[in-house]
Enzyme design. Structure first.
Site, PDB file in Angstrom:
ATOM      1  N   GLU A  75       0.899  -1.320  -0.117  1.00  0.00           N
ATOM      2  CA  GLU A  75      -0.020   0.115  -0.067  1.00  0.00           C
ATOM      3  C   GLU A  75       0.883   1.133  -0.032  1.00  0.00           C
ATOM      4  O   GLU A  75       0.660   2.005   0.843  1.00  0.00           O
ATOM      5  CB  GLU A  75      -0.986   0.053   1.098  1.00  0.00           C
ATOM      6  CG  GLU A  75      -1.791  -1.503   1.287  1.00  0.00           C
ATOM      7  CD  GLU A  75      -2.856  -1.239   2.209  1.00  0.00           C
ATOM      8  OE1 GLU A  75      -2.717  -0.604   3.242  1.00  0.00           O
ATOM      9  OE2 GLU A  75      -3.937  -1.845   2.327  1.00  0.00           O
TER      10      GLU A  75
ATOM     11  N   GLU B 116      -5.795  -8.547   0.452  1.00  0.00           N
ATOM     12  CA  GLU B 116      -6.428  -8.572   1.740  1.00  0.00           C
ATOM     13  C   GLU B 116      -7.811  -8.203   1.755  1.00  0.00           C
ATOM     14  O   GLU B 116      -8.473  -7.422   1.328  1.00  0.00           O
ATOM     15  CB  GLU B 116      -5.538  -7.587   2.713  1.00  0.00           C
ATOM     16  CG  GLU B 116      -4.071  -7.557   2.813  1.00  0.00           C
ATOM     17  CD  GLU B 116      -3.541  -6.487   3.657  1.00  0.00           C
ATOM     18  OE1 GLU B 116      -4.362  -5.856   4.299  1.00  0.00           O
ATOM     19  OE2 GLU B 116      -2.313  -6.426   3.529  1.00  0.00           O
TER      20      GLU B 116
END
Ligand code: NAG
Ligand code: NAG
Ligand code: NAG
Ligand code: NAG
Ligand code: NAG
Length: 477
Positions: free
Chosen positions: A119, A264
């Site tokens: 991220e 995720e």
């Protein structure tokens, strides 16, 4: 012929019964004070029919434990390494040599992807990785290609779902975020040219956490949500809507067929009023059922490639995003399951298989001494204990929120004591604490006893072998 067909049918039916939903993997993080031994974790994964795992680094102890397991593995390169990988192709080549090639022997590790960064474009990073992420991705893929692994192993970047947005909240209005649109366009073109997937992390829990007006049922995949409509398509849950927002953004960026992996997805069980076993179970039940039915999303029907977050609770994770951060595991810190679930999506709930062979510290706790009546100095001690351990289960809505002040103080003392491997000196707190063998856990509020850290056992074992080495050296002299 008929007989052969029957056999094939029987074999595959058997596989379908015994295995988890095809495609479900898990994230195995390690931001924890007392890691469970990787060998034990690998066995636990296999016992639960989980055959795909995503790591956040390429720690050699963990990766070695996966050798011969036949599990599909995603290795990670942490954000703090992006600059090194971007600056010099040589660094990328060395990374691939040391962390990939080394494990590709017969009976080694089935590495499928390298996740470059994690991220990296989160707004909280203030743009620190804007210049380095795509060059690092390119260097790693080039190094994989040159080492001859490029057909089998692809590099990609796990993105937070905040890299795209839709002003109207409708998927069809999606675009990549304006401040990074150029970078995202370059990234997706590169992934497309290299037949690599786009990786995205999608968190229905955070939709609920961050927005008090978010329609509650829409966070779950059990069709209870009030539908939203977008160009004739109906959405009943935020996971589908979010995923298809990405599909639209990719379409507009000129790569409509780019493969997507959900890096995720999951639901935490403590540390917030919506983080509990009941809601986590609701989320996973709906999600597994959806996966088992191969429903996909309205724009991408069929099989979804998904990694759950996460495997085990991690007590050293940053709580800046929220106190729930340390409670994402489908297993507790020690590899004990939290609730019954059914990875096959058939609704035949059973407790997941616990980790086998975990060693615990002695069954003792550090609690407030009941004879202490003057508690005026205890606040500072509690703050100290909590700042160096984990008190995220004490907050409003969490599992230990109903303790009285004796319980609160004791909880903090015990968490510190366990974090310090039950060191006698860590149970002092200005002489207000005592070590007891009385377990005051109650209901869902667990006063944990820590495990023998696998890291510790390793260093003890290393120490021992150094010692043996020295002894044999002496006997030679
Ligand atoms: C291989 O990965 C490990 C663990 O993530 C890292 O510490 C190490 O620096 C990497 N090796 C190279 C040569 O970059
Ligand atoms: C980003 O900027 C904010 C405000 O200037 C600061 O508090 C924070 O520490 C910075 N974060 C990083 C990762 O640099
Ligand atoms: C309680 O302890 C504090 C210091 O820890 C002290 O200042 C205070 O006088 C004590 N109160 C009583 C009633 O003994
Ligand atoms: C225990 O601690 C929690 C969180 O710090 C707090 O909300 C609660 O009021 C405390 N309870 C008592 C009885 O002190
Ligand atoms: C303490 O009690 C809880 C249940 O209340 C239990 O789950 C836990 O295993 C117990 N701990 C030990 C070390 O016996």
């Amino acid at each position: 012929m008929a007989r052969a067909e029957f056999l094939v049918g029987a074999c595959c039916m058997f596989l379908a019964l015994s295995n988890a939903v095809h495609g479900i993997g898990v994230n195995w993080g390690s931001i924890t004070s007392h890691p469970v031994s990787p060998t034990i974790v690998v066995r636990m994964l296999k016992d639960n029919g989980i055959n795909k795992v995503k790591l956040f680094d390429a720690d050699s102890w963990t990766v070695s434990a996966l050798a011969g397991s036949h599990m599909d593995v995603i290795l990670g390169i942490p954000n703090d390494q992006l600059e090194r990988m971007a600056d010099s192709y040589k660094n990328a080549r060395n990374w691939v040599k040391e962390n990939v090639t080394k494990y590709l022997y017969d009976g080694g590790v089935d590495i499928r992807y390298v996740a470059v960064g994690n991220e990296p474009f989160l707004k909280s990073y203030n743009g620190s990785h804007l210049k380095t992420t795509v060059p690092a991705l390119q260097n790693i893929q080039k190094a994989l290609d040159e080492a001859g692994h490029g057909d089998k192993i692809k590099a990609t970047v796990p993105n937070n779902a905040d890299v795209y947005e839709s002003a109207s909240n409708k998927p069809s209005d999606a675009v990549f975020r304006s401040d990074i649109r150029g970078i995202m366009t370059a990234m997706v073109k590169f992934l497309h040219d290299n037949k690599a997937p786009f990786m995205v992390n999608i968190y229905p829990f955070l939709s609920l956490y961050l927005n008090p007006d978010f329609p509650f049922d829409f966070a779950f995949c059990d069709d209870a949500g009030k539908p939203i409509y977008d160009k004739g398509t109906q959405y009943t849950n935020v996971f589908d809507a979010n995923y298809d927002t990405l599909v639209w953004a990719l379409k507009k960026a000129g790569v409509p067929d780019l493969k997507i992996i959900v890096g995720e997805v999951g639901w935490p069980t403590d540390g917030d009023k919506n983080a509990n076993v009941k809601l986590a179970k609701r989320f996973y039940d709906g999600f597994f059922k959806k996966m088992a039915a191969n429903k996909g999303t309205p724009l991408r029907p069929g099989h979804l490639d998904v990694y759950l977050f996460g495997l085990l609770d991690e007590d050293k994770k940053s709580i800046e995003p929220g106190l729930f951060e340390r409670h994402w595991g489908i297993f507790q810190y020690d590899g004990q399951p939290k609730f019954a679930m059914d990875f096959t999506g058939k609704g035949q709930d059973k407790m997941p298989v616990a980790a086998k062979g975990v060693q615990y510290l002695p069954a003792q706790w550090c609690l407030l001494n009941k004879n202490i009546k003057n508690l005026s100095a205890v606040g500072a001690e509690v703050s100290y204990a909590c700042s160096l351990s984990d008190c995220s289960s004490l907050v409003y809505g969490a599992t230990c929120n109903n303790l009285d002040s004796y319980g609160n103080i004791s909880y903090a003392f015990n968490m510190y004591f366990q974090m310090q491997d039950q060191d006698v000196e860590s149970c002092n707190f200005n002489s207000m604490a005592e070590i007891v063998t009385r377990n005051i856990s109650k209901g869902s509020c667990l006063f944990p006893v820590q495990i023998v850290s696998a890291g510790e056992r390793l260093s003890l074992a290393l120490g021992a072998s150094v010692l043996t080495g020295l002894i044999s050296l002496f006997s030679l002299l």
